[in-house]
Write a protein that holds these residues in place. Structure first.
Motif, PDB file in Angstrom:
ATOM      1  N   GLY A 164      12.247   4.676  -0.017  1.00  0.00           N
ATOM      2  CA  GLY A 164      11.611   5.895   0.459  1.00  0.00           C
ATOM      3  C   GLY A 164      12.583   6.834   1.153  1.00  0.00           C
ATOM      4  O   GLY A 164      12.185   7.889   1.643  1.00  0.00           O
ATOM      5  N   LYS A 165      13.860   6.429   1.198  1.00  0.00           N
ATOM      6  CA  LYS A 165      14.883   7.225   1.882  1.00  0.00           C
ATOM      7  C   LYS A 165      16.140   7.286   1.027  1.00  0.00           C
ATOM      8  O   LYS A 165      16.394   6.390   0.213  1.00  0.00           O
ATOM      9  N   THR A 166      16.913   8.317   1.249  1.00  0.00           N
ATOM     10  CA  THR A 166      18.219   8.422   0.601  1.00  0.00           C
ATOM     11  C   THR A 166      19.286   8.599   1.670  1.00  0.00           C
ATOM     12  O   THR A 166      19.039   9.194   2.722  1.00  0.00           O
ATOM     13  N   VAL A 167      20.456   8.052   1.398  1.00  0.00           N
ATOM     14  CA  VAL A 167      21.561   8.076   2.358  1.00  0.00           C
ATOM     15  C   VAL A 167      22.632   9.043   1.864  1.00  0.00           C
ATOM     16  O   VAL A 167      23.077   8.957   0.709  1.00  0.00           O
ATOM     17  N   LYS A 168      23.032   9.968   2.743  1.00  0.00           N
ATOM     18  CA  LYS A 168      24.043  10.954   2.366  1.00  0.00           C
ATOM     19  C   LYS A 168      25.435  10.327   2.320  1.00  0.00           C
ATOM     20  O   LYS A 168      26.128  10.385   1.315  1.00  0.00           O
ATOM     21  N   ASN A 169      25.858   9.753   3.438  1.00  0.00           N
ATOM     22  CA  ASN A 169      27.185   9.156   3.539  1.00  0.00           C
ATOM     23  C   ASN A 169      27.029   7.658   3.797  1.00  0.00           C
ATOM     24  O   ASN A 169      26.816   7.244   4.944  1.00  0.00           O
ATOM     25  N   PRO A 170      27.123   6.823   2.766  1.00  0.00           N
ATOM     26  CA  PRO A 170      26.897   5.381   2.942  1.00  0.00           C
ATOM     27  C   PRO A 170      27.851   4.747   3.953  1.00  0.00           C
ATOM     28  O   PRO A 170      29.032   5.110   4.021  1.00  0.00           O
ATOM     29  N   CYS A 171      27.320   3.841   4.712  1.00  0.00           N
ATOM     30  CA  CYS A 171      28.103   3.097   5.705  1.00  0.00           C
ATOM     31  C   CYS A 171      29.122   2.222   4.989  1.00  0.00           C
ATOM     32  O   CYS A 171      28.786   1.548   3.996  1.00  0.00           O
ATOM     33  N   GLY A 172      30.362   2.215   5.490  1.00  0.00           N
ATOM     34  CA  GLY A 172      31.412   1.420   4.862  1.00  0.00           C
ATOM     35  C   GLY A 172      31.204  -0.077   5.021  1.00  0.00           C
ATOM     36  O   GLY A 172      31.659  -0.864   4.186  1.00  0.00           O
ATOM     37  N   ALA A 173      30.518  -0.494   6.062  1.00  0.00           N
ATOM     38  CA  ALA A 173      30.332  -1.930   6.313  1.00  0.00           C
ATOM     39  C   ALA A 173      29.255  -2.534   5.419  1.00  0.00           C
ATOM     40  O   ALA A 173      29.394  -3.654   4.928  1.00  0.00           O
ATOM     41  N   ARG A 196       0.831  -1.201   0.000  1.00  0.00           N
ATOM     42  CA  ARG A 196       0.000   0.000   0.000  1.00  0.00           C
ATOM     43  C   ARG A 196       0.868   1.254   0.000  1.00  0.00           C
ATOM     44  O   ARG A 196       2.028   1.237   0.392  1.00  0.00           O
ATOM     45  N   ARG A 197       0.263   2.345  -0.409  1.00  0.00           N
ATOM     46  CA  ARG A 197       0.985   3.598  -0.505  1.00  0.00           C
ATOM     47  C   ARG A 197       1.625   3.963   0.824  1.00  0.00           C
ATOM     48  O   ARG A 197       0.976   3.986   1.863  1.00  0.00           O
ATOM     49  N   GLY A 198       2.916   4.227   0.774  1.00  0.00           N
ATOM     50  CA  GLY A 198       3.634   4.649   1.964  1.00  0.00           C
ATOM     51  C   GLY A 198       4.117   3.500   2.827  1.00  0.00           C
ATOM     52  O   GLY A 198       4.798   3.734   3.805  1.00  0.00           O
ATOM     53  N   SER A 199       3.756   2.232   2.490  1.00  0.00           N
ATOM     54  CA  SER A 199       4.214   1.116   3.315  1.00  0.00           C
ATOM     55  C   SER A 199       5.663   0.809   2.992  1.00  0.00           C
ATOM     56  O   SER A 199       6.058   0.835   1.831  1.00  0.00           O
ATOM     57  N   PRO A 200       6.489   0.515   4.004  1.00  0.00           N
ATOM     58  CA  PRO A 200       7.904   0.259   3.749  1.00  0.00           C
ATOM     59  C   PRO A 200       8.114  -1.078   3.053  1.00  0.00           C
ATOM     60  O   PRO A 200       7.346  -2.011   3.240  1.00  0.00           O
ATOM     61  N   ARG A 201       9.132  -1.141   2.232  1.00  0.00           N
ATOM     62  CA  ARG A 201       9.457  -2.379   1.538  1.00  0.00           C
ATOM     63  C   ARG A 201      10.083  -3.369   2.510  1.00  0.00           C
ATOM     64  O   ARG A 201      11.077  -3.072   3.167  1.00  0.00           O
ATOM     65  N   ALA A 202       9.504  -4.558   2.615  1.00  0.00           N
ATOM     66  CA  ALA A 202       9.993  -5.549   3.571  1.00  0.00           C
ATOM     67  C   ALA A 202      11.196  -6.294   3.007  1.00  0.00           C
ATOM     68  O   ALA A 202      11.459  -6.276   1.798  1.00  0.00           O
ATOM     69  N   GLY A 203      11.939  -6.944   3.902  1.00  0.00           N
ATOM     70  CA  GLY A 203      13.061  -7.761   3.483  1.00  0.00           C
ATOM     71  C   GLY A 203      12.584  -9.025   2.783  1.00  0.00           C
ATOM     72  O   GLY A 203      11.407  -9.370   2.818  1.00  0.00           O
ATOM     73  N   ASN A 204      13.503  -9.722   2.162  1.00  0.00           N
ATOM     74  CA  ASN A 204      13.164 -10.933   1.430  1.00  0.00           C
ATOM     75  C   ASN A 204      12.827 -12.081   2.378  1.00  0.00           C
ATOM     76  O   ASN A 204      13.353 -12.162   3.492  1.00  0.00           O
ATOM     77  N   ASN A 244      26.423   8.310   9.483  1.00  0.00           N
ATOM     78  CA  ASN A 244      25.966   9.249  10.505  1.00  0.00           C
ATOM     79  C   ASN A 244      24.695   8.770  11.215  1.00  0.00           C
ATOM     80  O   ASN A 244      24.059   9.551  11.929  1.00  0.00           O
ATOM     81  N   GLY A 245      24.320   7.519  10.992  1.00  0.00           N
ATOM     82  CA  GLY A 245      23.122   6.992  11.628  1.00  0.00           C
ATOM     83  C   GLY A 245      21.868   7.630  11.058  1.00  0.00           C
ATOM     84  O   GLY A 245      21.830   8.052   9.893  1.00  0.00           O
ATOM     85  N   ALA A 246      20.840   7.740  11.873  1.00  0.00           N
ATOM     86  CA  ALA A 246      19.556   8.291  11.418  1.00  0.00           C
ATOM     87  C   ALA A 246      19.690   9.725  10.932  1.00  0.00           C
ATOM     88  O   ALA A 246      18.924  10.186  10.075  1.00  0.00           O
ATOM     89  N   ALA A 247      20.685  10.444  11.459  1.00  0.00           N
ATOM     90  CA  ALA A 247      20.864  11.840  11.062  1.00  0.00           C
ATOM     91  C   ALA A 247      21.313  11.969   9.615  1.00  0.00           C
ATOM     92  O   ALA A 247      21.173  13.029   9.007  1.00  0.00           O
ATOM     93  N   GLY A 248      21.864  10.887   9.079  1.00  0.00           N
ATOM     94  CA  GLY A 248      22.359  10.940   7.703  1.00  0.00           C
ATOM     95  C   GLY A 248      21.386  10.399   6.686  1.00  0.00           C
ATOM     96  O   GLY A 248      21.767  10.130   5.544  1.00  0.00           O
ATOM     97  N   VAL A 249      20.121  10.208   7.078  1.00  0.00           N
ATOM     98  CA  VAL A 249      19.105   9.662   6.176  1.00  0.00           C
ATOM     99  C   VAL A 249      18.028  10.709   5.931  1.00  0.00           C
ATOM    100  O   VAL A 249      17.496  11.296   6.877  1.00  0.00           O
ATOM    101  N   ASP A 250      17.717  10.979   4.665  1.00  0.00           N
ATOM    102  CA  ASP A 250      16.689  11.947   4.297  1.00  0.00           C
ATOM    103  C   ASP A 250      15.541  11.252   3.571  1.00  0.00           C
ATOM    104  O   ASP A 250      15.709  10.155   3.015  1.00  0.00           O
ATOM    105  N   VAL A 251      14.400  11.907   3.584  1.00  0.00           N
ATOM    106  CA  VAL A 251      13.270  11.420   2.795  1.00  0.00           C
ATOM    107  C   VAL A 251      13.607  11.586   1.322  1.00  0.00           C
ATOM    108  O   VAL A 251      14.149  12.622   0.912  1.00  0.00           O
ATOM    109  N   PRO A 268      15.958  -3.382   3.857  1.00  0.00           N
ATOM    110  CA  PRO A 268      16.988  -2.354   3.644  1.00  0.00           C
ATOM    111  C   PRO A 268      16.684  -1.081   4.435  1.00  0.00           C
ATOM    112  O   PRO A 268      15.536  -0.656   4.532  1.00  0.00           O
ATOM    113  N   GLN A 269      17.720  -0.513   5.017  1.00  0.00           N
ATOM    114  CA  GLN A 269      17.633   0.764   5.736  1.00  0.00           C
ATOM    115  C   GLN A 269      16.537   0.759   6.800  1.00  0.00           C
ATOM    116  O   GLN A 269      15.746   1.692   6.924  1.00  0.00           O
ATOM    117  N   GLY A 270      16.499  -0.337   7.577  1.00  0.00           N
ATOM    118  CA  GLY A 270      15.608  -0.385   8.732  1.00  0.00           C
ATOM    119  C   GLY A 270      14.178  -0.757   8.437  1.00  0.00           C
ATOM    120  O   GLY A 270      13.333  -0.688   9.333  1.00  0.00           O
TER     121      GLY A 270
END
Length: 381
Positions: free
Chosen positions: A196-205, A112-120, A159-166, A242-244
């Protein structure tokens, strides 16, 4: 985490069973466990309730389709499926467009609209013995899957949650719509790939995915009475999203090994017991094993033939989600003696001579060859 058994398993049908097959299975099971036929049996009463509940879901095309798609989660939360699917319709219920979107949304890039994509979802396989299927068993399974990245706590950003934007393209919906003639087509957002989110500085791991591949141990409680080929679903035990986003489910296929002594048919157990010719002719008593580890004595009457069955009530297999047990059947197989010594041959020759003069000793043999004689005489005439 509690495991849930398929409604198909409760009715003892396959997932491909037709509506007519499901109805017949329900009538058979309901008659078997009806309280009027099992007075005072709490286990049978509980089984009767389970059978009725399973049939209520599988007899309805919409409910069955939702169950096949989402499993038990389709009816959690007051009868609504994932995303609030309402089978009743009417005011406040899902409209035709909503139903279509919920049932087939993943084909177009999500639910449904706005529902997060689940993992496999993850598939696993476990092999158990017949004894373990009888008693039930807890198994720890190693599963290689994707789990939430510890370095970024699943956000995908250094940067954790602070580095994630809509996501600026889909505004967090995870999908975009485009008009094609009279139709509006949905597809995953090409910018955030449905997150539904974009990451500014991707995690190296995890390289911005929010998940990493890892082997983990999953404990599953396999219930007593489970059938070979049954699939158990463990909600939320699949890959982390992905991404929580929410995790997928874990599906465990159960295989039951063949046994060297017992053969199972539903709740009944069969045990083939070879008897010497003399034992079958004179009668005897044999001791046989029972699947629960005990022993039982069976009296074999004189003149027993190959194929005769002797029933031991309540000595059979566990009934799924019930304290009841089926029956055990001892199947007799009369063995013809081999490698005779001289004395044994003399005794059998003497016995055969005596038996040939006594038509009552082998009535089937005598009757068969009498019919053969009549057959040929009829042809001659």
């Amino acid at each position: 985490m509690a495991t849930q058994v398929d409604y198909y398993e409760i009715l003892e049908v396959t997932q491909t069973a037709s509506a007519d097959e499901i109805k017949k299975a329900y009538r058979r099971m309901a008659m078997k466990y009806h309280p009027d036929r099992n007075p005072g049996d709490a286990a049978a009463e509980e089984k009767f309730k389970d059978v009725n509940h399973a049939y209520d879901i599988l007899k309805d095309e919409n409910k069955r389709a939702a169950y096949d798609r989402y499993g038990h989660a389709a009816f959690e939360g007051g009868g609504a499926g994932p995303g609030g699917f309402d089978f009743g319709g009417g005011a406040g219920g899902a409209g035709l467009g909503d139903i279509f979107e919920q049932m087939f949304g993943d084909m177009m890039g999500g639910g449904r609209r706005g529902s997060p994509r689940a993992g496999n979802d993850v598939q696993a396989h476990v092999v158990i013995t017949l004894e373990e299927a009888f008693t039930g068993v807890k198994k720890d399974l190693p599963v290689i899957t994707r789990v939430s990245c510890e370095s970024c706590e699943g956000t995908g950003s250094q940067n954790g949650a602070a580095g994630v934007d809509v996501c600026p393209s889909c505004h967090g919906a995870g999908k975009v719509r485009a008009a094609q003639g009279f139709f509006v087509v949905e597809r995953p957002c090409p910018t955030c790939h449905g997150a539904g989110k974009t990451v500014k500085n991707p995690c190296g791991a995890c390289h911005g995915q929010g998940t990493v591949e890892k082997e983990r141990i999953v404990s599953v409680q396999i219930p007593a009475g489970i059938e070979d080929g049954t699939r158990i679903r463990m909600t939320g035990e699949g890959e982390s999203g992905p991404q929580g986003t929410p995790p997928g489910d874990l599906y465990i296929q159960v295989s039951v090994k063949e046994h060297s002594i017992f053969q199972r048919d539903g709740a009944n157990i069969f045990c083939r017991v070879p008897l010497r010719m003399g034992q079958a002719a004179l009668g005897t008593e044999v001791e046989v094993p029972v699947i629960d580890g005990n022993r039982a004595k069976v009296k074999i009457p004189a003149g027993t033939q190959t194929g005769n069955n002797f029933r031991l009530r309540g000595k059979g297999f566990s009934v799924l989600r019930s304290g009841a047990r089926g029956d055990m059947y001892v199947q007799v197989s009369v063995e013809t003696p081999q490698h005779l010594n001289k004395r044994q041959r003399e005794l059998l020759e003497e016995f055969e001579k005596e038996a040939g003069e006594n038509i009552k000793s082998s009535p089937e043999h005598t009757g068969f060859f009498a019919r053969v004689k009549d057959f040929f005489e009829g042809k001659a005439n």
